[in-house]
Design a protein around this motif. Structure first.
Motif, PDB file in Angstrom:
ATOM      1  N   SER A   1       0.837  -1.198   0.000  1.00  0.00           N
ATOM      2  CA  SER A   1       0.000   0.000   0.000  1.00  0.00           C
ATOM      3  C   SER A   1       0.868   1.242   0.000  1.00  0.00           C
ATOM      4  O   SER A   1       1.994   1.241   0.510  1.00  0.00           O
ATOM      5  CB  SER A   1      -0.908   0.006   1.229  1.00  0.00           C
ATOM      6  OG  SER A   1      -0.130  -0.006   2.413  1.00  0.00           O
ATOM      7  N   HIS A   2       0.314   2.318  -0.583  1.00  0.00           N
ATOM      8  CA  HIS A   2       1.049   3.571  -0.689  1.00  0.00           C
ATOM      9  C   HIS A   2       0.122   4.716  -0.313  1.00  0.00           C
ATOM     10  O   HIS A   2      -1.032   4.764  -0.741  1.00  0.00           O
ATOM     11  CB  HIS A   2       1.583   3.771  -2.106  1.00  0.00           C
ATOM     12  CG  HIS A   2       2.313   5.073  -2.296  1.00  0.00           C
ATOM     13  ND1 HIS A   2       3.566   5.298  -1.764  1.00  0.00           N
ATOM     14  CD2 HIS A   2       1.964   6.203  -2.939  1.00  0.00           C
ATOM     15  CE1 HIS A   2       3.951   6.523  -2.077  1.00  0.00           C
ATOM     16  NE2 HIS A   2       2.997   7.090  -2.788  1.00  0.00           N
ATOM     17  N   ARG A   3       0.617   5.604   0.505  1.00  0.00           N
ATOM     18  CA  ARG A   3      -0.185   6.752   0.943  1.00  0.00           C
ATOM     19  C   ARG A   3       0.490   8.027   0.473  1.00  0.00           C
ATOM     20  O   ARG A   3       1.704   8.191   0.625  1.00  0.00           O
ATOM     21  CB  ARG A   3      -0.311   6.759   2.468  1.00  0.00           C
ATOM     22  CG  ARG A   3      -1.113   7.940   3.010  1.00  0.00           C
ATOM     23  CD  ARG A   3      -1.246   7.848   4.515  1.00  0.00           C
ATOM     24  NE  ARG A   3      -2.045   6.694   4.892  1.00  0.00           N
ATOM     25  CZ  ARG A   3      -2.288   6.354   6.163  1.00  0.00           C
ATOM     26  NH1 ARG A   3      -1.779   7.084   7.145  1.00  0.00           N
ATOM     27  NH2 ARG A   3      -3.028   5.302   6.444  1.00  0.00           N
ATOM     28  N   ALA A   4      -0.327   8.939  -0.072  1.00  0.00           N
ATOM     29  CA  ALA A   4       0.211  10.205  -0.570  1.00  0.00           C
ATOM     30  C   ALA A   4      -0.904  11.245  -0.539  1.00  0.00           C
ATOM     31  O   ALA A   4      -2.076  10.927  -0.342  1.00  0.00           O
ATOM     32  CB  ALA A   4       0.778  10.046  -1.985  1.00  0.00           C
ATOM     33  N   THR A   5      -0.537  12.495  -0.735  1.00  0.00           N
ATOM     34  CA  THR A   5      -1.521  13.574  -0.779  1.00  0.00           C
ATOM     35  C   THR A   5      -2.245  13.569  -2.113  1.00  0.00           C
ATOM     36  O   THR A   5      -1.805  12.943  -3.082  1.00  0.00           O
ATOM     37  CB  THR A   5      -0.839  14.932  -0.579  1.00  0.00           C
ATOM     38  OG1 THR A   5       0.043  15.170  -1.681  1.00  0.00           O
ATOM     39  CG2 THR A   5      -0.039  14.958   0.715  1.00  0.00           C
ATOM     40  N   SER A   6      -3.365  14.276  -2.168  1.00  0.00           N
ATOM     41  CA  SER A   6      -4.129  14.342  -3.409  1.00  0.00           C
ATOM     42  C   SER A   6      -3.344  15.047  -4.514  1.00  0.00           C
ATOM     43  O   SER A   6      -3.527  14.758  -5.698  1.00  0.00           O
ATOM     44  CB  SER A   6      -5.471  15.056  -3.165  1.00  0.00           C
ATOM     45  OG  SER A   6      -5.244  16.353  -2.634  1.00  0.00           O
TER      46      SER A   6
ATOM     47  N   LEU B   1      -1.033  12.265  -5.913  1.00  0.00           N
ATOM     48  CA  LEU B   1      -1.782  11.247  -6.624  1.00  0.00           C
ATOM     49  C   LEU B   1      -2.411  11.782  -7.903  1.00  0.00           C
ATOM     50  O   LEU B   1      -2.609  11.037  -8.860  1.00  0.00           O
ATOM     51  CB  LEU B   1      -2.869  10.675  -5.711  1.00  0.00           C
ATOM     52  CG  LEU B   1      -2.357   9.830  -4.537  1.00  0.00           C
ATOM     53  CD1 LEU B   1      -3.522   9.355  -3.690  1.00  0.00           C
ATOM     54  CD2 LEU B   1      -1.559   8.642  -5.035  1.00  0.00           C
TER      55      LEU B   1
END
Length: 508
Positions: free
Chosen positions: A80-85, A88
């Motif tokens: 999984s990868h988390r980033a700001t809008s 993305l």
């Protein structure tokens, strides 16, 4: 350097075995291995097919391991990868909020997705998106919040909704009401119009006679108590409540149409002792209350609320506004006047068969600074769903709510409760100093709070339930000409008005 030695050998294969035969032998070995695996897994039909040299007609997700089959023994799993809008959107630029649907009033353009934005509190309440239809609209002066409110009101009329403005301190809604076929009732400034805030309003046919009398008595008692507390600047004592209740009961028994002057007279001169107090005690206990309420029936407000109503409220009209622009005075006095006018109009709105209606409180910062009037408004907010009413509260900034009482007072809690009872919050551009406060009040994220100081004229941050949108309000040339509240500031030195095209250019 050490010597490098190369070790080689000759590959021998049987002379009578071709490459195709070797491939066939390896394929047979793989089929045997695959057949054993399938039988061990209980897939006997597929195992027999492989044993006979036939592939199954239907392939499962992991039924083949050949590269050409585009299938694998194991499913693809990525971390999984988390980033700001913002990040993305560069990786996959086609993600955007789906909006609230196409039902309802067209407001403008969603700045984040580029699509159209529609809003209807009744439809969204039916869908479960909102818990109540009430709205609050805040924004600095000149940023377009009045234009948005009038656009919502007039466009809603096409959907069968009606619009009522209980108090218009600047008279901006009068021309709008007349343009849509409604009416504007002007008070003060020599106008012969007079309102009786104690009018019972049209009777609700669903209530029995006794219950209806109780509802009207409670409404009148609440109104008088709010007016007295606002005029005195403090809460009423127990004996003052008794004196006011006795005076109201006395007037109601003697007259089917009680008026404020009659109540004031009964406070100064009670007929007899009642409610556990003698006549002399009632005179003493109600003296300050009588002088406070007297301000509404004498002096510069004489002729407004000192007799039976000379105008009638027609709820079938698409829009009705009460023009208070000719009434001058302190904020406290103006708030009391707005309370009387809103009580008179709300008495006619309690009919549950009246349909869906907007009730718009313009310049509401005058009302919310009076704790007693704020409590009365919160009561009306709680009952809005039962009457099919959506209240719209228009203020300049959310910090106006902090002007109510002390930090830990019940009045401050009422102000915060009024904001909490608005499921839709529309915030236009705020000063940089107001942004942190607005973010705390509304529970905005860091990204949402960063938008507030950067919003342009006509842009607003919409918090609809738990969802957020940045919406550019789009108005027609006719609406801009009708809703313009800065005609004197934008007119040319020769007195000629600025065209709607130039106004639109300023908005962009």
């Amino acid at each position: 350097m050490p010597d490098i030695r190369a070790h080689t050998s000759t590959f021998y294969s049987p002379a009578d075995e071709s490459r195709a035969a070797r491939n066939a032998k390896r394929g047979a070995a793989r089929r045997l291995d695959r057949t054993a695996r399938l039988r061990q897994a209980g897939l006997h039909d597929d195992a027999q097919a492989f044993a006979d040299g036939h592939e199954p007609k239907s392939l499962r997700a992991s039924s083949e391991r050949r590269g050409q089959s585009l299938r694998a023994l194991r499913r693809l799993r990525l971390p999984s990868h988390r980033a700001t809008s913002d990040v993305l959107s560069g990786a996959y630029p086609f993600l955007a909020e789906a909006g609230l649907g196409e039902e309802g009033v067209f407001v403008g353009q969603d700045a984040w997705s580029g699509g159209g934005f529609c809003f209807d509190p009744w439809v969204l309440y039916q869908r479960g998106v909102l818990t109540n239809p009430n709205c609050v609209l805040a924004g600095a002066v000149g940023k377009g919040k009045s234009c948005l409110a009038k656009s919502l009101a007039t466009r809603s009329i096409a959907f069968g909704r009606r619009v009522y403005v209980p108090g218009d301190p600047k008279g901006e809604w009068s021309v709008v009401a007349r343009a849509v076929g409604g009416a504007s009732i002007q008070l003060g400034g020599g106008s012969p119009n007079r309102l009786n805030p104690l009018d019972p309003g049209p009777r609700n046919p669903s209530l029995p006679a006794e219950q209806w009398r109780t509802v009207v008595a409670t409404r009148r008692r609440t109104l008088l108590g709010s007016l007295a507390q606002s005029a005195l600047g403090r809460a009423l004592t127990a004996v003052e409540h008794t004196a006011l209740d006795v005076a109201l009961d006395t007037v109601v028994r003697c007259d089917d149409q009680p008026t404020l002057p009659r109540v004031v007279q009964a406070l100064f001169e009670p007929a007899a002792g009642q409610g556990g107090a003698s006549r002399e005690e009632l005179v003493s206990d109600g003296r300050e209350v009588a002088h406070a309420v007297r301000r509404l029936v004498s002096g510069d407000l004489a002729g407004l609320f000192d007799g039976p109503s000379t105008v009638s409220f027609e709820p079938s009209l698409p829009m009705v506004s009460l023009d208070l622009s000719q009434i001058q005075g302190s904020d406290q006095l103006t708030a009391m006047v707005m309370t009387c006018t809103s009580a008179w109009m709300e008495a006619a709105l309690t009919n549950t068969d009246g349909g869906q209606r907007w009730v718009i409180y313009d310049e509401a910062w005058r009302l919310i600074r009076q704790p007693a009037l704020l409590a009365r408004m919160q009561s009306e907010w709680k009952l809005s769903r039962g009457f099919g009413i959506a209240n719209l509260l228009i203020v300049h900034r959310l910090s106006d709510l902090d002007a109510v009482g002390d930090a830990d007072s019940g009045a401050r809690a009422l102000a915060q409760g009024l904001l909490a009872d608005c499921s839709t919050k529309v915030i236009y551009q705020q000063e940089a100093s107001e942004t942190p406060h607005a973010a705390r009040q509304l529970g905005l994220s860091v990204t949402e709070a960063a938008q507030l100081p950067e919003l342009q004229q006509g842009e607003g941050l919409w918090r609809v339930g738990q969802r957020a949108f940045v919406v550019r309000h789009l108005a027609t040339d006719g609406e801009l000409d009708l809703f313009d509240t800065s005609a004197r500031m934008t007119s040319r030195p020769n007195g000629m008005p600025v065209s709607s095209a130039e106004v639109r250019g300023n908005l962009s």
